[in-house]
Design an enzyme around this catalytic site. Structure first.
Site, PDB file in Angstrom:
ATOM      1  N   SER A  50       0.806  -1.241   0.000  1.00  0.00           N
ATOM      2  CA  SER A  50       0.000   0.000   0.000  1.00  0.00           C
ATOM      3  C   SER A  50       0.829   1.276   0.000  1.00  0.00           C
ATOM      4  O   SER A  50       0.281   2.359   0.167  1.00  0.00           O
ATOM      5  CB  SER A  50      -0.924   0.048   1.209  1.00  0.00           C
ATOM      6  OG  SER A  50      -1.653  -1.135   1.317  1.00  0.00           O
ATOM      7  N   THR A 153      -0.854   2.347   4.561  1.00  0.00           N
ATOM      8  CA  THR A 153      -0.360   3.720   4.362  1.00  0.00           C
ATOM      9  C   THR A 153       0.507   4.108   5.538  1.00  0.00           C
ATOM     10  O   THR A 153       0.190   3.775   6.673  1.00  0.00           O
ATOM     11  CB  THR A 153      -1.554   4.689   4.295  1.00  0.00           C
ATOM     12  OG1 THR A 153      -2.264   4.428   3.101  1.00  0.00           O
ATOM     13  CG2 THR A 153      -1.104   6.137   4.306  1.00  0.00           C
ATOM     14  N   THR A 171       1.449   6.924   0.197  1.00  0.00           N
ATOM     15  CA  THR A 171       0.591   5.760  -0.052  1.00  0.00           C
ATOM     16  C   THR A 171       0.429   5.478  -1.537  1.00  0.00           C
ATOM     17  O   THR A 171       0.582   6.390  -2.357  1.00  0.00           O
ATOM     18  CB  THR A 171      -0.809   6.006   0.557  1.00  0.00           C
ATOM     19  OG1 THR A 171      -1.582   4.810   0.474  1.00  0.00           O
ATOM     20  CG2 THR A 171      -1.556   7.104  -0.169  1.00  0.00           C
ATOM     21  N   ARG A 181      -8.190   8.464  -9.075  1.00  0.00           N
ATOM     22  CA  ARG A 181      -8.706   8.660  -7.717  1.00  0.00           C
ATOM     23  C   ARG A 181      -7.572   9.136  -6.788  1.00  0.00           C
ATOM     24  O   ARG A 181      -6.469   8.624  -6.816  1.00  0.00           O
ATOM     25  CB  ARG A 181      -9.298   7.354  -7.200  1.00  0.00           C
ATOM     26  CG  ARG A 181      -9.856   7.422  -5.759  1.00  0.00           C
ATOM     27  CD  ARG A 181      -8.827   7.004  -4.725  1.00  0.00           C
ATOM     28  NE  ARG A 181      -9.398   6.883  -3.384  1.00  0.00           N
ATOM     29  CZ  ARG A 181      -8.662   6.683  -2.282  1.00  0.00           C
ATOM     30  NH1 ARG A 181      -7.365   6.586  -2.364  1.00  0.00           N
ATOM     31  NH2 ARG A 181      -9.247   6.577  -1.112  1.00  0.00           N
ATOM     32  N   VAL A 182      -7.897  10.118  -5.979  1.00  0.00           N
ATOM     33  CA  VAL A 182      -6.944  10.635  -4.996  1.00  0.00           C
ATOM     34  C   VAL A 182      -7.557  10.458  -3.610  1.00  0.00           C
ATOM     35  O   VAL A 182      -8.745  10.729  -3.416  1.00  0.00           O
ATOM     36  CB  VAL A 182      -6.647  12.125  -5.277  1.00  0.00           C
ATOM     37  CG1 VAL A 182      -5.838  12.744  -4.153  1.00  0.00           C
ATOM     38  CG2 VAL A 182      -5.900  12.266  -6.611  1.00  0.00           C
ATOM     39  N   GLY A 183      -6.760   9.991  -2.672  1.00  0.00           N
ATOM     40  CA  GLY A 183      -7.253   9.777  -1.309  1.00  0.00           C
ATOM     41  C   GLY A 183      -6.947  10.954  -0.400  1.00  0.00           C
ATOM     42  O   GLY A 183      -6.695  12.070  -0.851  1.00  0.00           O
ATOM     43  N   ASP A 184      -6.976  10.673   0.889  1.00  0.00           N
ATOM     44  CA  ASP A 184      -6.744  11.729   1.880  1.00  0.00           C
ATOM     45  C   ASP A 184      -5.272  12.069   2.065  1.00  0.00           C
ATOM     46  O   ASP A 184      -4.923  13.183   2.469  1.00  0.00           O
ATOM     47  CB  ASP A 184      -7.285  11.272   3.245  1.00  0.00           C
ATOM     48  CG  ASP A 184      -6.589   9.993   3.717  1.00  0.00           C
ATOM     49  OD1 ASP A 184      -6.576   9.007   2.948  1.00  0.00           O
ATOM     50  OD2 ASP A 184      -6.035   9.984   4.831  1.00  0.00           O
ATOM     51  N   THR A 204      -4.963   7.260   8.526  1.00  0.00           N
ATOM     52  CA  THR A 204      -4.884   6.101   7.640  1.00  0.00           C
ATOM     53  C   THR A 204      -6.278   5.505   7.538  1.00  0.00           C
ATOM     54  O   THR A 204      -7.111   5.715   8.415  1.00  0.00           O
ATOM     55  CB  THR A 204      -3.870   5.061   8.177  1.00  0.00           C
ATOM     56  OG1 THR A 204      -3.871   3.918   7.315  1.00  0.00           O
ATOM     57  CG2 THR A 204      -4.215   4.603   9.573  1.00  0.00           C
ATOM     58  N   GLY A 205      -6.531   4.790   6.454  1.00  0.00           N
ATOM     59  CA  GLY A 205      -7.847   4.186   6.305  1.00  0.00           C
ATOM     60  C   GLY A 205      -8.532   4.664   5.045  1.00  0.00           C
ATOM     61  O   GLY A 205      -7.877   5.175   4.134  1.00  0.00           O
ATOM     62  N   GLY A 207      -9.771   6.784   2.572  1.00  0.00           N
ATOM     63  CA  GLY A 207      -9.504   8.209   2.361  1.00  0.00           C
ATOM     64  C   GLY A 207     -10.750   9.063   2.227  1.00  0.00           C
ATOM     65  O   GLY A 207     -10.820  10.175   2.770  1.00  0.00           O
TER      66      GLY A 207
HETATM   67  C1  SD4 Z   1      -6.210   6.255   0.871  1.00  0.00           C
HETATM   68  N1  SD4 Z   1      -5.739   6.543   3.219  1.00  0.00           N
HETATM   69  O1  SD4 Z   1      -5.688   6.457  -0.214  1.00  0.00           O
HETATM   70  C2  SD4 Z   1      -5.334   5.851   2.022  1.00  0.00           C
HETATM   71  C3  SD4 Z   1      -5.417   4.372   2.120  1.00  0.00           C
HETATM   72  C4  SD4 Z   1      -4.793   3.745   3.289  1.00  0.00           C
HETATM   73  O2  SD4 Z   1      -3.722   1.878   3.997  1.00  0.00           O
HETATM   74  O3  SD4 Z   1      -4.654   4.292   4.365  1.00  0.00           O
HETATM   75  N2  SD4 Z   1      -4.379   2.527   3.077  1.00  0.00           N
HETATM   76  O4  SD4 Z   1      -7.426   6.323   1.068  1.00  0.00           O
END
Ligand code: SD4
Length: 292
Positions: A50, A153, A171, A181-184, A204-205, A207
């Protein structure tokens, strides 16, 4: 009472990352140097699916990376949806230090990397990622599933002996996400926020669930209003739960430190842990969670 210096980072790979960050600090590096060096360890970790180019790809089979970095004086930089770059965290730092901008994405980030002399890697999945992708393609069910037990992450926040703060987050994002796609993690205030007057937080988690509540900024602002890092993380988890549907399928976890060197951590579901480095050692700590 808190600890100075102090480095916290998410998940088991936080231990070697903290060790590298700590070594950087002890060698005379700044807290910014430390949080960059720390997560570079994870970006190269071939067992991690990840973070870094070896991470699981998007649903087109392409690894695209997100990263951000910030110091407590408000300086910050980030890159998102970037390909072929081994160390997106260093590219985020270059955005912060060498451009008038905060965030550069996609092809523009790749061109900036080339201009800055970053090597471009061949676009090829790691053997583990390729295997997992081939298996996923059999059904190619488009529902990015967040693994409750083991996100990977890395978010890292640190405080030096003089009370200066910095943080980093990097990440490959959600496995089999839509292309683009873009996460947090690269969003300042969502995956990371740092303010020398107050403290720092990282996430983490899933996004989307974290962006929706500006999670890391929320935690820093709650601490500014007097909450402890632990209270602030718990409040952010409550907020996240109240603003997201299907919460049983959503994992998210937060880490926080305040400028006194006190720490907090909390997650939606059990399973979140983090590495904590202080003068007395570098150890894994289990986070509490809202659901048991
Ligand atoms: C995301 N927060 O791109 C990240 C994913 C993540 O372990 O934490 N993965 O949403």
């Amino acid at each position: 009472a808190g600890d100075k210096p102090l480095i916290l980072s998410t998940w088991n790979h936080g231990l070697p990352a903290n060790a590298d960050a700590w070594a950087k600090l002890k060698a005379g590096g700044s807290i910014l140097d430390a949080v960059e060096a720390g997560v570079k360890n994870t970006e190269l970790d071939l067992t991690n699916l990840s973070v870094g180019l070896q991470g699981l790809p998007d649903r087109e089979g392409i690894a695209t990376l997100d990263a951000s970095i910030m110091t407590g004086d408000g300086a910050c930089g980030s890159v998102a949806f970037v390909r072929q770059i081994k160390h997106p965290i260093s590219l985020a730092r270059a955005v912060m230090e060498k451009t008038p901008h905060v965030m550069i994405v996609g092809e523009g980030a790749r061109q900036f990397a080339i201009a800055q002399g970053f090597p471009l890697e061949e676009e090829k999945l790691s053997p583990n990622a390729q295997k997992a992708y081939d298996k996923w393609k059999v059904t190619s069910q488009y529902k990015p599933i967040i693994n409750i037990e083991n996100h990977d992450t890395i978010g890292m926040i640190g405080l030096d002996a003089d009370g200066k703060l910095a943080g980093s987050c990097t990440t490959s994002g959600l496995a089999y996400k839509m292309h683009g796609r873009v996460g947090d993690s690269p969003i300042i205030g969502a995956g990371l926020y740092v303010d020398d007057e107050v403290g720092a937080a990282t996430a983490t988690g899933l996004g989307e669930s974290i962006i929706r509540i500006c999670g890391s900024f929320l935690i820093v602002e709650l601490m500014r209003q007097g909450r402890t890092p632990q209270e602030a993380c718990e409040e952010a988890v409550r907020r996240l739960i109240s603003k997201n549907k299907d919460i049983k399928d959503i994992q998210a976890g937060f880490l926080a430190i305040n400028k006194e060197g006190e720490t907090g951590a909390f997650a939606v579901h059990p399973g979140f842990n983090f590495a904590k480095a202080t003068n007395s050692g570098n150890v894994m700590v289990d986070s509490g969670s809202h659901f048991k």
